[in-house]
Design a protein around this motif. Sequence first.
Motif, PDB file in Angstrom:
ATOM      1  N   ALA A 100     -25.667 -11.099 -66.703  1.00 19.78           N
ATOM      2  CA  ALA A 100     -24.463 -11.825 -67.099  1.00 19.78           C
ATOM      3  C   ALA A 100     -24.798 -12.873 -68.141  1.00 19.78           C
ATOM      4  CB  ALA A 100     -23.815 -12.460 -65.881  1.00 19.78           C
ATOM      5  N   MET A 101     -25.930 -13.530 -67.940  1.00 19.09           N
ATOM      6  CA  MET A 101     -26.293 -14.609 -68.850  1.00 19.09           C
ATOM      7  C   MET A 101     -26.599 -14.059 -70.247  1.00 19.09           C
ATOM      8  SD  MET A 101     -27.467 -17.825 -67.342  1.00 19.09           S
ATOM      9  CE  MET A 101     -29.166 -18.252 -67.099  1.00 19.09           C
ATOM     10  N   LEU A 136     -23.453 -12.958 -71.946  1.00 15.57           N
ATOM     11  CA  LEU A 136     -22.628 -14.054 -72.453  1.00 15.57           C
ATOM     12  C   LEU A 136     -23.224 -14.630 -73.737  1.00 15.57           C
ATOM     13  CD1 LEU A 136     -20.164 -15.982 -71.740  1.00 15.57           C
ATOM     14  CD2 LEU A 136     -22.007 -17.595 -71.728  1.00 15.57           C
ATOM     15  N   VAL A 164     -23.222 -21.628 -66.697  1.00 13.42           N
ATOM     16  CA  VAL A 164     -23.560 -21.476 -68.107  1.00 13.42           C
ATOM     17  C   VAL A 164     -22.490 -20.664 -68.836  1.00 13.42           C
ATOM     18  CG1 VAL A 164     -25.221 -20.481 -69.711  1.00 13.42           C
ATOM     19  CG2 VAL A 164     -26.026 -21.695 -67.700  1.00 13.42           C
ATOM     20  N   ARG A 173     -27.783  -8.971 -61.636  1.00  5.63           N
ATOM     21  CA  ARG A 173     -26.501  -9.527 -62.073  1.00  5.63           C
ATOM     22  C   ARG A 173     -26.619 -10.867 -62.795  1.00  5.63           C
ATOM     23  NH1 ARG A 173     -23.659  -8.779 -56.472  1.00  5.63           N
ATOM     24  NH2 ARG A 173     -25.818  -9.215 -55.923  1.00  5.63           N
ATOM     25  N   GLY A 174     -27.421 -11.782 -62.245  1.00  5.02           N
ATOM     26  CA  GLY A 174     -27.505 -13.106 -62.848  1.00  5.02           C
ATOM     27  C   GLY A 174     -27.999 -13.062 -64.281  1.00  5.02           C
ATOM     28  N   VAL A 175     -29.159 -12.439 -64.465  1.00  3.86           N
ATOM     29  CA  VAL A 175     -29.751 -12.393 -65.793  1.00  3.86           C
ATOM     30  C   VAL A 175     -28.881 -11.592 -66.751  1.00  3.86           C
ATOM     31  CG1 VAL A 175     -31.819 -11.831 -67.061  1.00  3.86           C
ATOM     32  CG2 VAL A 175     -31.972 -12.432 -64.663  1.00  3.86           C
ATOM     33  N   GLN A 196     -27.679 -16.917 -60.241  1.00  2.00           N
ATOM     34  CA  GLN A 196     -26.317 -16.448 -60.477  1.00  2.00           C
ATOM     35  C   GLN A 196     -25.312 -17.589 -60.475  1.00  2.00           C
ATOM     36  OE1 GLN A 196     -25.172 -12.842 -58.282  1.00  2.00           O
ATOM     37  NE2 GLN A 196     -27.349 -12.527 -57.999  1.00  2.00           N
ATOM     38  N   LEU A 199     -26.018 -20.610 -61.349  1.00  2.00           N
ATOM     39  CA  LEU A 199     -26.274 -21.274 -62.617  1.00  2.00           C
ATOM     40  C   LEU A 199     -25.653 -20.489 -63.766  1.00  2.00           C
ATOM     41  CD1 LEU A 199     -27.886 -23.659 -63.851  1.00  2.00           C
ATOM     42  CD2 LEU A 199     -29.691 -21.996 -64.321  1.00  2.00           C
ATOM     43  N   SER A 200     -25.792 -19.165 -63.701  1.00  3.26           N
ATOM     44  CA  SER A 200     -25.280 -18.373 -64.810  1.00  3.26           C
ATOM     45  C   SER A 200     -23.760 -18.460 -64.877  1.00  3.26           C
ATOM     46  CB  SER A 200     -25.741 -16.923 -64.709  1.00  3.26           C
ATOM     47  OG  SER A 200     -25.028 -16.235 -63.732  1.00  3.26           O
TER      48      SER A 200
END
Lengths: 266, 265
Positions: free
Chosen positions: A183-184, A187, B34, A179-181, B28, B30-31
């Motif tokens: 989403a980044m 975006l 961002v 999820r984190g990567v 997450q 951090l994201s």
Amino acid sequence: MKTLRLRPYLSAFRVRALLETQYRGAALGGLVTQMFFGLVYIALYHALYASGGAQETPLAEVVTYVWLQQMAFRALLSADGELNERVLSGGIAYDLCRPVDPWGWWFSRAVAQKLVGMLMRGAPMVFLQFVLPVGYRMALPPTWGAGAAFAVSLMAGLAVIAAVDAIRSAVVMRTLDARGVSAMIQLLMMIFAGNVIPLTLFPAQVQGLIRFQPFAQALDAPIRLYLGGGDFLLTLGMQLGWLLALGWLGRGMWRRQLLRVTIQGG
Amino acid sequence: MKTLRYMGRAMGLLLRSAMQYRASFLMQTLSQAVMTGGELLAVEVLLGRFTRLGQWSGPEVLFFFGVMQCVFALVEFVGRGVSTFATYVGSGEFDTLLVRPRNLLVQVFCTRLDPRRLGGILVGLSALALAAAGQPLAWCWGKALLLVASCLGTTLLLVGLFLIEATVSFFSVKSIEMVNVLTYGGRTACQYPVDIYPTPLRLLFTFVAPFALCMHLPVSWVLDKPLWGASYWAALMAPLAGAVFFGIMVRVWYWGVRHYRSTGS
């Protein structure tokens, strides 16, 4: 690499494309959402342009830009949830037994999902946009040539997005929690492909830079062709150049991941 | 009190489970920062080019943006259970909540508190700081009270909007992206003051999803440019619209619960 056989990749493409056509309810929902966002953005630009100050980009161009972005939105933001699932469940082991290049396999699937998803939401929107009041509707391309250039370049753009997606999935394999990567990266794509605001509105000093970064090749480059700006061959060359670079990087990352892949589950 | 303790306990549990994947958790959070930062960048680019938006100066627009981002991060932190409620129903997980002797809606909130979302508040606060640095603002307790009321009202309004989607999921297993129009669409549209929009959108955001009453009216008073020339008391009372909206949607949701049929195991 053994002899290149295209058939397995074409069939991966077809299967994923057919699957995508099953989600008609989601497509309708996406259509309404994208229409609404388009209207809000355009209302905002009307207010901004009415607030004074001459602008080199005409409002009509911004309106068309916004609609084209909204139509292609699904291509930017769809992700193949299945890969993550397969990595977590161990199902990826079966995929790796197939005598195909795994990167190519998932790449074809991504292109299929993005193309069909985009057409299902985007095509009906074209008609809606022409019945909107003047000032809110999008313009036709100035020439047939511009329209054709747009279509060709959009396909190259989809491939660029799919290549970025393949890089994302290589990272998924590594971290297991996507999820984190995800989403980044999504975006970054949304901003630098011009979805959040048209890249044509970025300050003049960074225009030179911003047009050449990889995400701009996804949607900004085709849209500029649609608006009648930019050189077709140069644009397409740039898109294909980035496609090769991203493809090479993604394929390398997949290879490295597959050498050290841990099969989960039992 | 009991509810608060319950929420605190749930929070601790969720944090501990999140810490099992520490790198991913930090990534997450951090994201989130961002991502919100990306939207701040977009607003800055627009303000750099256009400098004004209707009657509002750049810092004023940033102020509205900052309030909205803070509120939305807060909503995603407490309201994750509501905004992803369809998965409770789809997986049958909702049954386990029904048999526990605690308030149902509180459980829905508590089982999915999502501290990662607070990353967005950092960006919202920096937008507010930028906005405050860019314009002389006279502060007083009355204005602080307005700001608090506005944040609370808007939070309730947004959670209420997410509850609509949650209620629909009792009746249809298909996710209905259309409700996003009012939640995520509301965030995007209403991070700018409502008076810049044409009448249909203005009516929508005043009477249907009253962002104008919950947020724009009190915040515009804080900026000394009250919308519709509203008085202080009107600006202070307007966010109650959010509370009323939330109250109605809670009722509607409980009505949906009565029609809930389990998907089975």
